[in-house]
Write an enzyme that holds these catalytic residues in place. Sequence first.
Site, PDB file in Angstrom:
ATOM      1  N   GLY A  96      66.801  64.782 -18.653  1.00  0.00           N
ATOM      2  CA  GLY A  96      66.993  65.698 -19.782  1.00  0.00           C
ATOM      3  C   GLY A  96      67.949  66.804 -19.378  1.00  0.00           C
ATOM      4  N   GLY A  98      68.827  69.794 -18.065  1.00  0.00           N
ATOM      5  CA  GLY A  98      68.126  70.796 -17.273  1.00  0.00           C
ATOM      6  C   GLY A  98      68.904  72.093 -17.168  1.00  0.00           C
ATOM      7  N   ARG A  99      70.192  71.995 -17.462  1.00  0.00           N
ATOM      8  CA  ARG A  99      71.011  73.214 -17.384  1.00  0.00           C
ATOM      9  C   ARG A  99      72.135  73.188 -18.412  1.00  0.00           C
ATOM     10  NH1 ARG A  99      75.235  72.641 -12.478  1.00  0.00           N
ATOM     11  NH2 ARG A  99      75.495  70.396 -12.511  1.00  0.00           N
ATOM     12  N   ASP A 131      67.519  75.756 -11.418  1.00  0.00           N
ATOM     13  CA  ASP A 131      67.652  77.119 -11.944  1.00  0.00           C
ATOM     14  C   ASP A 131      68.367  77.164 -13.289  1.00  0.00           C
ATOM     15  OD1 ASP A 131      70.215  76.485 -11.232  1.00  0.00           O
ATOM     16  OD2 ASP A 131      70.485  78.135  -9.802  1.00  0.00           O
ATOM     17  N   GLY A 132      68.802  75.994 -13.764  1.00  0.00           N
ATOM     18  CA  GLY A 132      69.474  75.961 -15.063  1.00  0.00           C
ATOM     19  C   GLY A 132      70.903  76.480 -15.039  1.00  0.00           C
ATOM     20  N   ARG A 189      73.617  58.916 -24.068  1.00  0.00           N
ATOM     21  CA  ARG A 189      73.874  58.192 -22.816  1.00  0.00           C
ATOM     22  C   ARG A 189      73.067  56.906 -22.782  1.00  0.00           C
ATOM     23  NH1 ARG A 189      74.176  63.055 -19.317  1.00  0.00           N
ATOM     24  NH2 ARG A 189      74.341  64.764 -20.780  1.00  0.00           N
ATOM     25  N   ASP A 258      72.333  57.909 -16.561  1.00  0.00           N
ATOM     26  CA  ASP A 258      72.376  59.104 -17.417  1.00  0.00           C
ATOM     27  C   ASP A 258      73.784  59.674 -17.493  1.00  0.00           C
ATOM     28  OD1 ASP A 258      71.672  59.692 -14.596  1.00  0.00           O
ATOM     29  OD2 ASP A 258      71.960  61.766 -15.212  1.00  0.00           O
ATOM     30  N   ASN A 259      74.676  59.172 -16.650  1.00  0.00           N
ATOM     31  CA  ASN A 259      76.056  59.639 -16.675  1.00  0.00           C
ATOM     32  C   ASN A 259      76.983  58.605 -17.298  1.00  0.00           C
ATOM     33  OD1 ASN A 259      75.196  61.963 -15.428  1.00  0.00           O
ATOM     34  ND2 ASN A 259      75.716  61.261 -13.364  1.00  0.00           N
ATOM     35  N   ASP A 268      80.411  63.733 -16.988  1.00  0.00           N
ATOM     36  CA  ASP A 268      79.718  64.279 -15.830  1.00  0.00           C
ATOM     37  C   ASP A 268      80.571  64.236 -14.577  1.00  0.00           C
ATOM     38  OD1 ASP A 268      77.610  65.587 -14.644  1.00  0.00           O
ATOM     39  OD2 ASP A 268      76.183  64.473 -15.854  1.00  0.00           O
TER      40      ASP A 268
HETATM   41  P1  AMP Z   1      73.634  65.444 -12.784  1.00  0.00           P
HETATM   42  O1  AMP Z   1      73.620  65.202 -11.318  1.00  0.00           O
HETATM   43  O2  AMP Z   1      74.527  66.577 -13.202  1.00  0.00           O
HETATM   44  O3  AMP Z   1      73.890  64.208 -13.586  1.00  0.00           O
HETATM   45  O4  AMP Z   1      72.178  65.956 -13.175  1.00  0.00           O
HETATM   46  C1  AMP Z   1      71.026  65.174 -13.041  1.00  0.00           C
HETATM   47  C2  AMP Z   1      69.861  65.891 -13.662  1.00  0.00           C
HETATM   48  O5  AMP Z   1      69.565  67.086 -12.958  1.00  0.00           O
HETATM   49  C3  AMP Z   1      70.062  66.303 -15.113  1.00  0.00           C
HETATM   50  O6  AMP Z   1      68.840  66.143 -15.771  1.00  0.00           O
HETATM   51  C4  AMP Z   1      70.435  67.756 -14.987  1.00  0.00           C
HETATM   52  O7  AMP Z   1      70.154  68.477 -16.157  1.00  0.00           O
HETATM   53  C5  AMP Z   1      69.561  68.201 -13.839  1.00  0.00           C
HETATM   54  N1  AMP Z   1      70.110  69.375 -13.151  1.00  0.00           N
HETATM   55  C6  AMP Z   1      71.203  69.429 -12.378  1.00  0.00           C
HETATM   56  N2  AMP Z   1      71.402  70.666 -11.908  1.00  0.00           N
HETATM   57  C7  AMP Z   1      70.436  71.440 -12.407  1.00  0.00           C
HETATM   58  C8  AMP Z   1      70.084  72.831 -12.286  1.00  0.00           C
HETATM   59  N3  AMP Z   1      70.820  73.679 -11.552  1.00  0.00           N
HETATM   60  N4  AMP Z   1      69.000  73.264 -12.961  1.00  0.00           N
HETATM   61  C9  AMP Z   1      68.261  72.428 -13.693  1.00  0.00           C
HETATM   62  N5  AMP Z   1      68.516  71.118 -13.837  1.00  0.00           N
HETATM   63  C10 AMP Z   1      69.589  70.628 -13.204  1.00  0.00           C
HETATM   64 MG    MG Z   2      74.284  63.964 -15.501  1.00  0.00          MG
END
Ligand code: AMP
Ligand code: MG
Length: 494
Positions: A96, A98-99, A131-132, A189, A258-259, A268
């Site tokens: 989901g 997350g940020r 940390d979002g 996605r 998810d990407n 992404d």
């Molecule tokens: P990603 O590696 O960007 O595809 O992210 C994978 C998952 O980790 C996704 O659900 C993102 O929303 C979550 N995520 C990545 N970085 C953060 C962060 N700093 N805070 C919260 N969720 C994160």
């Molecule tokens: Mg992603």
Amino acid sequence: MMSLEQALISESFGFNFDNSYLQLPPVFYRRQLPTAVKNPRIVIVNDVLATSLNLDAEALNRKGGWLLAGNTICPGSEPIAQAYAGHQFGGFNMLGDGRAILLGEHIAQHDQRYDIQLKGAGRTPYSRRGDGRAALGPMMREYLMSEAMHALGIPTTRSLAVIDTGEVVYREGIQPGAVLTRVASSHIRVGTFQFAAVTHNNQQLQALADYTILRHFPEIAEAEHRYLALLERVVDLQASLIAQWMNVGFMHGVMNTDNMSIAGETIDYGPCAFINIYHPETVFSSVDVNGRYAFGRQPKVAHWNLIRFAETLLPLIDVSEKKSITLAAECLDAFPAQFFAYWLAGMRKKLGLFNQEAEDQKLAEDLLMYMQKHQVDFTNGFRALGGDAEMHEAMYQDAGFQHWLRRWEARLARQKEHINQSKQLRRSANPSVIPRNHLVEEALAAAVDEADITQFHTLVAALADPYTDLDHPSRFMQPPGEVFDRQYKTYCGT
Ligand code: AMP
Ligand code: MG
């Protein structure tokens, strides 16, 4: 933690929101406002993109900082975080946004609908322990890479702006925080479908599939086997997309499900990078220890991801599971050949070939074989064929390659198009300027460590016009040398 109230501003900056995603069953999202930041400062606004989206670029530059940081919300915006799941390096996880927070869907010219998303906009119900937030370097990197991909003519999400938040984030050390405004055809996605499938609620799954069809593939909405048609469309878009990556030397780096975008856009930009020296086993990502997402493995990984997508659709394709599997398998089995056809069509352009001959595959593969053998720079190697860059000395001395050159010249002579037309075709398919890793890192280091953004702007400008012939030797065309590549590591930037 800072908590400034989001002010609803009357200024719209040209945003014209219509948020159709909210019509999906509520499991697919959570309403979530961005968390305001301390001191938003505009780093860059993409004027050309803003204008093409019917936005007020001038106003965004002058007073858009608060909006683009998530401190204010403009009329029509109904911010949400989207739910999704995904296979990360082969392991299934519930994920989901997350940020990232979706401000809404902006309707631009010709009724075109674009997701406007703030990446790094604060915590959401899907943040888990994160940390979002996002760091400035990685967000500027996404801006640069995605805009470079767009200029190369490859489907991709775009970047509208980067804002420095005036706050810090804790990664490896302390870094300036940032928010990126991402523009996408949608953020649906493969992982969104995986999320729908694990709920084992076929009504929800069907709602997502119908929504996706209406949004991205309205022409199949009335088709008798529309869910199979959906699979076929997505398979075709991915075959085309990955072929385009392979044709320019782009390595995504983290092709988790998810990407992978259902709309067929590159999405992404974490550890992605362009290869310099041609080698299919090239990996730069620090976390990809097994080379799962190595350059040459991208078509295979895409196929694997598409199988995961097909699995989610099985309950919809046919009432008989057996029949669903048969139909889906037929479609999936076609992927390798589909990818290959797109790849070869791209290679023909790179070699200046207008028509098709049976020998073309061998011609392309043999050239790559010589490039690999002599550690030739992929981008410059292709430009050198037209005489637009210097031929790699060792490869040129190779008798086998000399023979290859004669084969190629004979092949060019057999087509009816003039040699100049062939040259033009090659130039339109072989970029001279790509985001070279060392240049990207230099520009980011200057911007982040020394607050000097001039190099970044210069690089962004050069990348906006990648196929134009540079008649002077440019540092943008210089490969970094083998040592740099061997030590180069990219990070997910989270
Ligand atoms: P990603 O590696 O960007 O595809 O992210 C994978 C998952 O980790 C996704 O659900 C993102 O929303 C979550 N995520 C990545 N970085 C953060 C962060 N700093 N805070 C919260 N969720 C994160
Ligand atoms: Mg992603």
